[in-house]
Design an enzyme around this catalytic site. Structure first.
Site, PDB file in Angstrom:
ATOM      1  NE  ARG A 190       1.868  -5.343  11.213  1.00 52.32           N
ATOM      2  CZ  ARG A 190       2.949  -5.110  10.475  1.00 52.32           C
ATOM      3  NH1 ARG A 190       4.116  -5.603  10.848  1.00 52.32           N
ATOM      4  NH2 ARG A 190       2.859  -4.396   9.380  1.00 52.32           N
ATOM      5  NE  ARG A 249       5.923  -0.616  10.325  1.00 49.29           N
ATOM      6  CZ  ARG A 249       4.804  -0.758   9.626  1.00 49.29           C
ATOM      7  NH1 ARG A 249       4.690  -0.218   8.440  1.00 49.29           N
ATOM      8  NH2 ARG A 249       3.796  -1.448  10.116  1.00 49.29           N
ATOM      9  NE  ARG A 273      -4.511  -1.786   9.499  1.00 50.68           N
ATOM     10  CZ  ARG A 273      -3.481  -1.194   8.885  1.00 50.68           C
ATOM     11  NH1 ARG A 273      -3.528   0.075   8.568  1.00 50.68           N
ATOM     12  NH2 ARG A 273      -2.408  -1.888   8.599  1.00 50.68           N
ATOM     13  NE  ARG A 298       7.138  -2.545   6.275  1.00 58.86           N
ATOM     14  CZ  ARG A 298       5.798  -2.601   6.225  1.00 58.86           C
ATOM     15  NH1 ARG A 298       5.139  -1.937   5.298  1.00 58.86           N
ATOM     16  NH2 ARG A 298       5.128  -3.311   7.105  1.00 58.86           N
ATOM     17  CE  LYS A 323      -1.980  -1.182   3.909  1.00 55.30           C
ATOM     18  NZ  LYS A 323      -1.307  -2.468   4.169  1.00 55.30           N
TER      19      LYS A 323
HETATM   20  P1  ADP Z   1       0.953  -1.991   7.414  1.00 55.82           P
HETATM   21  O1  ADP Z   1       0.852  -1.079   6.223  1.00 55.82           O
HETATM   22  O2  ADP Z   1       2.220  -2.782   7.417  1.00 55.82           O
HETATM   23  O3  ADP Z   1      -0.256  -2.822   7.612  1.00 55.82           O
HETATM   24  P2  ADP Z   1       0.548   0.421   8.960  1.00 55.82           P
HETATM   25  O4  ADP Z   1       1.740   1.284   8.893  1.00 55.82           O
HETATM   26  O5  ADP Z   1      -0.604   0.754   8.103  1.00 55.82           O
HETATM   27  O6  ADP Z   1       1.046  -1.076   8.701  1.00 55.82           O
HETATM   28  O7  ADP Z   1       0.024   0.293  10.453  1.00 55.82           O
HETATM   29  C1  ADP Z   1       0.880   0.004  11.529  1.00 55.82           C
HETATM   30  C2  ADP Z   1       0.064  -0.130  12.803  1.00 55.82           C
HETATM   31  O8  ADP Z   1      -0.597   1.119  13.094  1.00 55.82           O
HETATM   32  C3  ADP Z   1      -1.064  -1.157  12.756  1.00 55.82           C
HETATM   33  O9  ADP Z   1      -0.623  -2.477  13.048  1.00 55.82           O
HETATM   34  C4  ADP Z   1      -2.004  -0.612  13.836  1.00 55.82           C
HETATM   35  O10 ADP Z   1      -1.528  -0.888  15.132  1.00 55.82           O
HETATM   36  C5  ADP Z   1      -1.892   0.896  13.613  1.00 55.82           C
HETATM   37  N1  ADP Z   1      -2.893   1.369  12.630  1.00 55.82           N
HETATM   38  C6  ADP Z   1      -2.649   1.875  11.395  1.00 55.82           C
HETATM   39  N2  ADP Z   1      -3.793   2.194  10.768  1.00 55.82           N
HETATM   40  C7  ADP Z   1      -4.800   1.858  11.609  1.00 55.82           C
HETATM   41  C8  ADP Z   1      -6.232   1.918  11.539  1.00 55.82           C
HETATM   42  N3  ADP Z   1      -6.868   2.390  10.446  1.00 55.82           N
HETATM   43  N4  ADP Z   1      -6.936   1.490  12.612  1.00 55.82           N
HETATM   44  C9  ADP Z   1      -6.331   1.032  13.724  1.00 55.82           C
HETATM   45  N5  ADP Z   1      -5.002   0.931  13.854  1.00 55.82           N
HETATM   46  C10 ADP Z   1      -4.225   1.340  12.815  1.00 55.82           C
HETATM   47  P1  ADP Z   2       2.195  -1.867   3.207  1.00 57.21           P
HETATM   48  O1  ADP Z   2       2.172  -0.369   3.226  1.00 57.21           O
HETATM   49  O2  ADP Z   2       0.994  -2.456   2.533  1.00 57.21           O
HETATM   50  O3  ADP Z   2       2.449  -2.482   4.545  1.00 57.21           O
HETATM   51  P2  ADP Z   2       4.779  -1.579   1.793  1.00 57.21           P
HETATM   52  O4  ADP Z   2       4.485  -0.761   0.583  1.00 57.21           O
HETATM   53  O5  ADP Z   2       5.493  -0.923   2.907  1.00 57.21           O
HETATM   54  O6  ADP Z   2       3.424  -2.327   2.283  1.00 57.21           O
HETATM   55  O7  ADP Z   2       5.590  -2.870   1.305  1.00 57.21           O
HETATM   56  C1  ADP Z   2       6.006  -3.876   2.254  1.00 57.21           C
HETATM   57  C2  ADP Z   2       7.391  -4.371   1.862  1.00 57.21           C
HETATM   58  O8  ADP Z   2       7.288  -5.149   0.646  1.00 57.21           O
HETATM   59  C3  ADP Z   2       8.406  -3.265   1.552  1.00 57.21           C
HETATM   60  O9  ADP Z   2       9.682  -3.676   1.966  1.00 57.21           O
HETATM   61  C4  ADP Z   2       8.328  -3.107   0.028  1.00 57.21           C
HETATM   62  O10 ADP Z   2       9.577  -2.660  -0.510  1.00 57.21           O
HETATM   63  C5  ADP Z   2       8.010  -4.537  -0.417  1.00 57.21           C
HETATM   64  N1  ADP Z   2       7.135  -4.582  -1.601  1.00 57.21           N
HETATM   65  C6  ADP Z   2       6.128  -3.736  -1.948  1.00 57.21           C
HETATM   66  N2  ADP Z   2       5.550  -4.108  -3.104  1.00 57.21           N
HETATM   67  C7  ADP Z   2       6.194  -5.244  -3.501  1.00 57.21           C
HETATM   68  C8  ADP Z   2       6.076  -6.121  -4.648  1.00 57.21           C
HETATM   69  N3  ADP Z   2       5.144  -5.905  -5.598  1.00 57.21           N
HETATM   70  N4  ADP Z   2       6.922  -7.177  -4.727  1.00 57.21           N
HETATM   71  C9  ADP Z   2       7.855  -7.398  -3.752  1.00 57.21           C
HETATM   72  N5  ADP Z   2       8.017  -6.615  -2.661  1.00 57.21           N
HETATM   73  C10 ADP Z   2       7.204  -5.552  -2.534  1.00 57.21           C
END
Ligand code: ADP
Ligand code: ADP
Ligand code: ZN
Length: 214
Positions: free
Chosen positions: A171, A160, A88, A127, A13
């Site tokens: 998660r 992270r 979410r 990541r 994302k």
């Molecule tokens: P990822 O993209 O890897 O799923 P995020 O950076 O979006 O992780 O979120 C990291 C953490 O922040 C989540 O595991 C949760 O604890 C919190 N968080 C983020 N967005 C939300 C949301 N919309 N509602 C509740 N908690 C959230």
């Molecule tokens: P999210 O915000 O959904 O948690 P991220 O964009 O941070 O996801 O991506 C999670 C990890 O996977 C990062 O290290 C990113 O570089 C990698 N990644 C993202 N898209 C791809 C893909 N299409 N193929 C392989 N790795 C990816």
């Protein structure tokens, strides 16, 4: 452009949102980034969010909805926005509808990046993020030229705290239980679109552009 990017943790994302923001100049609203900044600065919000994040649980809906409501009212959202990681829960999705109605706005689409859970752990554990500019790397799938250093700005890369294998398991369970039902929610109101997130980052991006046009 008023869209939301959905998908499990590690789906891509943030990566795709960054490209869309660069190309379309819209506001990037990432609740995860907002919470991480609050934790770093140890604000009241950060103190409330910290424990949930560390455990891989969601921050309570009322807190999360409150910060998004404030954020969407800011001036830069007038040029459009990408919501990344919000909503979410179904409660958050319902609150978002209300907030947007009050602002006289509507979502164009809810775009889901579909990736099977087996691949997500590897993505999250690999990541790395730039301390200075926030750019995202992956030690396996998108390594920086120089280990531990951001290609874009020379900043130091960090991992992270919640990107461990153990926290990722929580998660993913939280995703299945609380976030996955949003797929049915957005299918029902006709906004749902999906792209195959197992492809390269570039291929996912072109599919997103095609989905937004189509
Ligand atoms: P990822 O993209 O890897 O799923 P995020 O950076 O979006 O992780 O979120 C990291 C953490 O922040 C989540 O595991 C949760 O604890 C919190 N968080 C983020 N967005 C939300 C949301 N919309 N509602 C509740 N908690 C959230
Ligand atoms: P999210 O915000 O959904 O948690 P991220 O964009 O941070 O996801 O991506 C999670 C990890 O996977 C990062 O290290 C990113 O570089 C990698 N990644 C993202 N898209 C791809 C893909 N299409 N193929 C392989 N790795 C990816
Ligand atoms: Zn950087």
């Amino acid at each position: 452009m008023h869209i939301l990017l959905m998908g499990p943790p590690g789906a891509g994302k943030g990566t795709q949102a960054a490209k869309l923001v660069e190309e379309f100049g819209v506001a990037h609203i990432s609740t995860g980034d907002m919470f991480r900044a609050a934790v770093k600065n140890q604000t009241e919000l950060g103190k409330r969010a910290q424990e949930c994040m560390a455990a891989g649980k969601l921050v309570p809906d009322d807190v999360t909805i409150g910060i998004v409501k404030e954020r969407l009212a800011q001036d830069d959202c007038k040029k459009g926005f990408i919501l990344d990681g919000f909503p979410r829960t179904v409660e958050q999705a319902e609150a978002l509808e209300k907030i947007l109605k009050e602002l006289d706005l509507a979502l164009d689409c809810a775009l889901n990046i579909d990736v099977p859970s087996a691949e997500l752990v590897e993505r999250a554990v690999g990541r790395r993020i730039c301390k200075k500019c926030g750019a995202t790397y992956n030690i396996k799938f998108k390594p920086p030229v120089k280990e531990g250093i951001c290609d874009a700005c020379g900043g130091e890369l960090y991992q992270r705290a919640d990107d461990s294998e153990a926290t990722m398991k929580n998660r993913l369970a939280v995703y299945d239980e609380q976030t996955k039902p949003l797929i049915a929610f957005y299918k029902q109101n006709g906004l749902y679109k999906e792209v195959d997130g197992r492809q390269s980052m570039e291929a996912v991006y072109s599919d997103i552009i095609a989905a937004l046009r189509g």
